[in-house]
Scaffold this motif. Sequence first.
Motif, mmCIF file in Angstrom:
data_model
loop_
_atom_site.group_PDB
_atom_site.id
_atom_site.type_symbol
_atom_site.label_atom_id
_atom_site.label_comp_id
_atom_site.label_asym_id
_atom_site.label_seq_id
_atom_site.Cartn_x
_atom_site.Cartn_y
_atom_site.Cartn_z
ATOM 1 N N VAL A 1 0.813 -1.219 0.000
ATOM 2 C CA VAL A 1 0.000 0.000 0.000
ATOM 3 C C VAL A 1 0.850 1.275 0.000
ATOM 4 C CG1 VAL A 1 -2.052 -0.998 1.044
ATOM 5 C CG2 VAL A 1 -0.202 -0.164 2.520
ATOM 6 N N LYS A 2 2.170 1.127 0.154
ATOM 7 C CA LYS A 2 3.058 2.290 0.192
ATOM 8 C C LYS A 2 3.455 2.672 -1.231
ATOM 9 C CE LYS A 2 3.352 2.620 4.740
ATOM 10 N NZ LYS A 2 2.883 3.805 5.498
ATOM 11 N N ASP A 3 2.549 3.313 -1.929
ATOM 12 C CA ASP A 3 2.748 3.652 -3.332
ATOM 13 C C ASP A 3 3.991 4.498 -3.552
ATOM 14 O OD1 ASP A 3 2.187 3.807 -6.042
ATOM 15 O OD2 ASP A 3 0.980 5.608 -5.818
ATOM 16 N N THR A 4 4.205 5.484 -2.693
ATOM 17 C CA THR A 4 5.363 6.371 -2.867
ATOM 18 C C THR A 4 6.673 5.622 -2.663
ATOM 19 O OG1 THR A 4 5.149 7.069 -0.549
ATOM 20 C CG2 THR A 4 4.101 8.454 -2.229
ATOM 21 N N TRP A 5 6.687 4.651 -1.743
ATOM 22 C CA TRP A 5 7.897 3.854 -1.528
ATOM 23 C C TRP A 5 8.171 2.961 -2.734
ATOM 24 C CZ3 TRP A 5 7.773 1.742 4.209
ATOM 25 C CH2 TRP A 5 7.622 2.822 5.070
#
Length: 294
Positions: A14-18
Amino acid sequence: MKWQYRSMLFIPGVKDTWLKKLNDNVADAIIMDLEDSVPQERKVQARDFVAQALSMPTKKSLWVRINKTTQGYALEDIEAIVCEALTGIVVPKVASVADVIGLSAQLAQVEQARGLAVGSIRLLPMLETAQALWFAYDIASIPRVAGIAGISSKNGDAERSLGTRWTEEGLETLYLKSRTVMAARAAGKMPIGGLWQNVHDLDGLTKSASFNRQLGYDGELILHPSNAPIVNQAYAPTLTDIAYYEGMIAAFEQGKQQGVTAMLYEGEHIDYAHVETAKEIVAYAKKMLEGDAI
């Protein structure tokens, strides 16, 4: 191909930016997680984010941990992630050899449908149950399996299954760890350890990783990018090590020319067996210096 990673970093799906910054990590491999780090209501979104990440150019080795259901491993996950960019799948909550064989069969169908060579997507089963640990060698011997992970995290699935109580010293997981290493080595596969949960306790991580390296692990699963340099260093030969083993090889070659293959080197007995170990360590160190440590 000999698989070897010093560090494998979990990133929640769910950590799209990562996921858009995979190349910023120094871990040898990335595990994009669709399982325990993702809330049930965000599973579909995480699947989409991971599929997008797999479509981006990267030099990283990319793995995905999928979900297990009552019917087996989630076909929705498999169909979303299988592509040429995917190195392998981290397999959670393995209860039997049949679990891994069944997943391998599922994968073969999707590989064929997408024009990939059958067996090209590798598996890293996590030995998180007493049953999986008991059958560790049989699981490691499955052709698609690249390695097995002996997990010793606090309050985790393995602890609950075995009934142990976690301590920083780790005596309660010594057999678990050694069994994993022995099974992996016997099958010619990669033994992976972890997880160190107190990600900000870097001294504790250093001690834990160093001990796991002593036990024979190739590398570790990690939870935070800050842990990667420490784990990488724990599993890498030092310059002093390299000089020592290169000197051993040179001394042995010189002795062999004189008809001697058992001798003293820096006060210690060496023979063919010790030099074979030295050659493996030096070769591994050179691969890392060339940026090709797997």
